[in-house]
Design an enzyme around this catalytic site. Structure first.
Site, short mmCIF file in Angstrom:
data_model
loop_
_atom_site.label_atom_id
_atom_site.label_comp_id
_atom_site.label_asym_id
_atom_site.label_seq_id
_atom_site.Cartn_x
_atom_site.Cartn_y
_atom_site.Cartn_z
N ASP A 32 -1.47 1.32 -3.83
CA ASP A 32 -2.33 0.30 -4.43
C ASP A 32 -3.70 0.83 -4.84
O ASP A 32 -4.59 0.06 -5.19
CB ASP A 32 -2.46 -0.91 -3.50
N ASP A 54 -2.98 6.29 -3.27
CA ASP A 54 -1.80 5.66 -2.67
C ASP A 54 -1.23 4.56 -3.57
O ASP A 54 -1.67 4.36 -4.70
CB ASP A 54 -2.13 5.11 -1.27
N ASP A 80 -6.23 2.29 -3.20
CA ASP A 80 -7.46 2.24 -2.41
C ASP A 80 -7.67 3.48 -1.55
O ASP A 80 -8.74 3.67 -0.98
CB ASP A 80 -7.54 0.94 -1.57
N ARG A 81 -6.66 4.35 -1.46
CA ARG A 81 -6.83 5.57 -0.66
C ARG A 81 -7.02 6.79 -1.56
O ARG A 81 -6.58 6.78 -2.71
CB ARG A 81 -5.59 5.82 0.20
N SER A 132 0.80 -1.22 0.00
CA SER A 132 0.00 0.00 0.00
C SER A 132 0.83 1.27 0.00
O SER A 132 1.61 1.51 -0.91
CB SER A 132 -0.97 -0.03 1.18
N HIS A 133 0.73 2.04 1.08
CA HIS A 133 1.38 3.36 1.12
C HIS A 133 2.84 3.27 1.58
O HIS A 133 3.54 4.28 1.61
CB HIS A 133 0.60 4.26 2.08
N LYS A 159 -1.61 -10.04 0.20
CA LYS A 159 -2.89 -10.11 0.91
C LYS A 159 -3.78 -11.08 0.16
O LYS A 159 -3.81 -11.08 -1.07
CB LYS A 159 -3.50 -8.70 0.92
N LYS A 215 -11.73 -0.48 -0.07
CA LYS A 215 -11.85 0.96 -0.24
C LYS A 215 -11.34 1.31 -1.63
O LYS A 215 -10.59 0.53 -2.23
CB LYS A 215 -11.11 1.70 0.87
C1 VG1 Z 1 -3.62 1.62 8.30
C2 VG1 Z 1 -4.84 2.51 8.46
C3 VG1 Z 1 -6.11 1.72 8.26
C4 VG1 Z 1 -6.07 1.04 6.87
C5 VG1 Z 1 -4.81 0.21 6.75
C6 VG1 Z 1 -4.66 -0.38 5.37
O1 VG1 Z 1 -3.64 0.59 9.27
O2 VG1 Z 1 -4.83 3.12 9.73
O3 VG1 Z 1 -7.22 2.57 8.39
O4 VG1 Z 1 -7.19 0.23 6.70
O5 VG1 Z 1 -3.66 1.02 7.01
O6 VG1 Z 1 -4.66 0.63 4.41
P1 VG1 Z 1 -2.78 0.66 10.63
O7 VG1 Z 1 -3.01 -0.65 11.31
O8 VG1 Z 1 -1.37 0.89 10.21
O9 VG1 Z 1 -3.30 1.84 11.38
V1 VG1 Z 1 -3.90 0.41 2.97
O10 VG1 Z 1 -4.21 1.64 2.00
O11 VG1 Z 1 -2.61 -0.23 3.45
O12 VG1 Z 1 -4.40 -1.00 2.22
CO CO Z 2 -3.65 1.22 0.16
#
Ligand code: VG1
Ligand code: CO
Length: 544
Positions: free
Chosen positions: A280, A278, A282-283, A113-114, A126, A377
């Protein structure tokens, strides 16, 4: 082609976190590391033989290697067919869409992801189930259990296949279909939003927009949707080519990491609308000219304006937000007489609510919003939702948000992250705070009185599964809140997240600086949780 059975020994650290297994690339490069995890997924599942799986990722370093490895393990385990995104590219929401469209058994998403990518960055994997959403806790726990006892995996001995263009292949008994990464997703978006109206908005010379794909997965999607299909001028999409290391950046769409876009939107004569997504896809971050929309406000606004979008005009069944997300959407839900659910952090907890038609829209404070169109998302969906609203209302982003605040009040909101903190110390902070919770209720801090203090636990209303230890909530009698929890996506040390929220009904007080407005609560959080002491940090690493 023969199937090889390879002896292996378990790794002890393959427990999926908030969103899959995330580790440094070097961890994934250990011999058998990826293979063990993928085989553990198959070992934990029943009935996938002969069925369809979907496979893709955000294009980060190691994506291509992992795709060929997973294909060979899938073939050796008897999967019928795999749909792979061309070039290995499938955004997280597009993967969810393709799983659902093809009635697939499930899918693998390769992304951290990010988190930054590249040889020194992170990688992740995942598993998503047949509804297109992240595997729920009982599935991830079963995968982890398998990973601790695995002794061998099966893999097909074969040459790598070429995933650079759409086409059909045979890998052992298994079919591989390399698909266009964008087509299905674009079709789904066209079925939700009023594309004609958005085309008209973008045609008018008075409206300009800028979409920042942050050198990550949404580039091909954004080019095709905004520039080619909706007619935005070429150049609307910036950083639109997915790079293995995201250009050295941190593909996290917030005011800190998407600063290029922020500068463009906050310049004199800047565009009317800006958005970033982001790694992937989804954000999303939504900006107006000179204006930032907090993700929590965005969820509330989408809910309040959903009737303007064709797919939601007949009404919503309910809304859901993760626990740390601000309560702005709760007010809209109450006004519209909709059920509003509060879930633990992570999209996997929305799956049952969406499948059971209890919620139509869902969101998280971490720049994530989505709906029942898929089970993840969805960054570009949120951008299109905003454009659809703007096309109908013909007002500026800022004016729409300000009107919303006048009507519902403003929830000042901020998250403070303390990254790469010593894990032991971070756990100590949480454990010490937990012991204090029962004594906190009724206590006064300045003008604030603690209403409740607890460790959040969630009972899923559909399958009644219970998830506890999901973060500490301290609520005050005026509706303000402090939330503390440890991240489940980091790969170095621990990340402490402090979420602070206060509610202001008075329109005359809607222009304060967020950090100033929240200062008294931030100070209370310091006092109650001793953050400086445990994190050994004077201030947070990132404030959003
Ligand atoms: C973070 C965010 C959470 C989100 C998750 C995956 O998790 O706070 O809201 O669902 O990332 O997002 P954490 O446990 O680090 O707070 V993403 O865009 O990685 O798929
Ligand atoms: Co993401």
């Amino acid at each position: 082609m023969t199937i090889r059975t390879v002896k292996t020994i378990p790794f002890t650290d393959q427990k999926p976190g908030t969103s899959g297994l995330r580790k440094s690339v070097t961890a994934f490069q250990q011999t058998h590391y990826l293979e063990n995890f993928v085989q553990s997924v198959f070992n934990s599942l029943d009935g996938y033989q002969g069925k369809i799986l979907v496979l893709g990722g955000d294009g980060r370093y190691y994506n291509r290697i992992a795709i060929n490895t997973i294909l060979k393990i899938a073939s050796a385990n008897g999967v019928g067919k795999v749909l792979v995104g061309c070039n290995g590219i499938l955004s997280t929401p597009a993967t969810s869409c393709v799983i659902r469209e093809n009635d697939a058994f499930g899918g693998f998403i390769l992304s951290a992801s990010h988190n930054p990518g590249g040889p020194n960055g992170d990688f992740g994997i995942k598993y998503n189930i047949g509804n297109g959403g992240p595997a729920p806790e009982k599935v991830t726990e079963a995968i982890f259990a398998q990973s601790k006892v695995i002794s061998e995996y099966k893999i097909l001995e074969a040459a790598d296949i070429n995933i650079d263009r759409p086409g059909f292949f045979k890998l052992g008994m298994m079919e591989v279909n390399v698909i266009d990464s964008v087509d299905s997703y674009l079709k789904l978006m066209e079925s939700i939003f009023d594309f004609d109206q958005i085309v008209n908005l973008l045609k008018s010379n008075s409206f300009r927009l800028c979409i920042d794909s942050m050198n990550a997965v949404t580039g091909p999607y954004a080019h095709k949707i905004f520039e080619h299909r909706l007619g935005a001028s070429i150049g609307t999409v910036i950083n639109g080519i997915p790079l293995e290391d995201f250009g050295g950046g941190h593909p996290d769409p917030n005011l800190v990491y998407a600063h290029d876009l922020v500068e463009i939107l906050f310049a004199q004569n800047g565009p009317d609308f800006g958005a970033a997504s982001d790694g992937d896809g989804d954000r999303n971050m939504i900006l107006g000219h000179n204006f930032f929309v907090t993700p929590s406000d965005s969820l509330a606004l989408l809910t309040a304006n959903a009737h303007l979008v064709p797919a939601y005009k007949s009404g919503l069944s309910g809304v859901a937000r993760s626990m740390p997300t601000s309560m702005a959407v709760d007010r809209v839900a109450a006004h519209l007489n909709l059920p509003c659910y509060e879930t633990p952090t992570g999209w996997k907890f929305f799956g049952n609510l969406l499948d059971d038609s209890r919620a139509t829209l869902c969101g998280e404070e971490s720049f994530g919003t989505g709906s029942n169109h898929i089970r993840e998302k969805d960054g570009l969906w949120a951008v299109l939702f905003w454009l659809n609203i703007l096309a109908v209302r013909k007002e500026s982003v800022e004016s729409i948000v300000r009107q919303h605040w006048s009507e519902y009040g403003r929830n000042y909101y901020s998250r403070h992250d303390y990254e790469e903190v010593d894990s032991q110390r971070a756990n100590d902070l949480v454990n010490v705070l937990k012991l204090k919770l029962t004594d906190l209720a009724g206590k006064n801090y300045g003008s604030y009185q603690v209403d409740y203090a607890d460790d959040f636990s969630y009972t899923d209303p559909v399958d009644h599964s219970v998830t506890s230890g999901q973060g500490i909530r301290i609520g005050f009698t005026d509706g303000s809140r402090i939330v503390l929890r440890l991240s489940g996506t980091g790969t170095k040390g621990a990340t402490l997240r402090l979420y602070v929220e206060s509610y202001e009904a008075d329109k005359a007080k809607h222009n304060l600086d967020t950090q100033k407005a929240l200062k008294p609560l931030i100070d209370i959080a310091q006092e109650v949780a001793n953050i400086r002491h445990y994190t050994e940090r004077e201030s947070p690493t990132v404030i959003t």
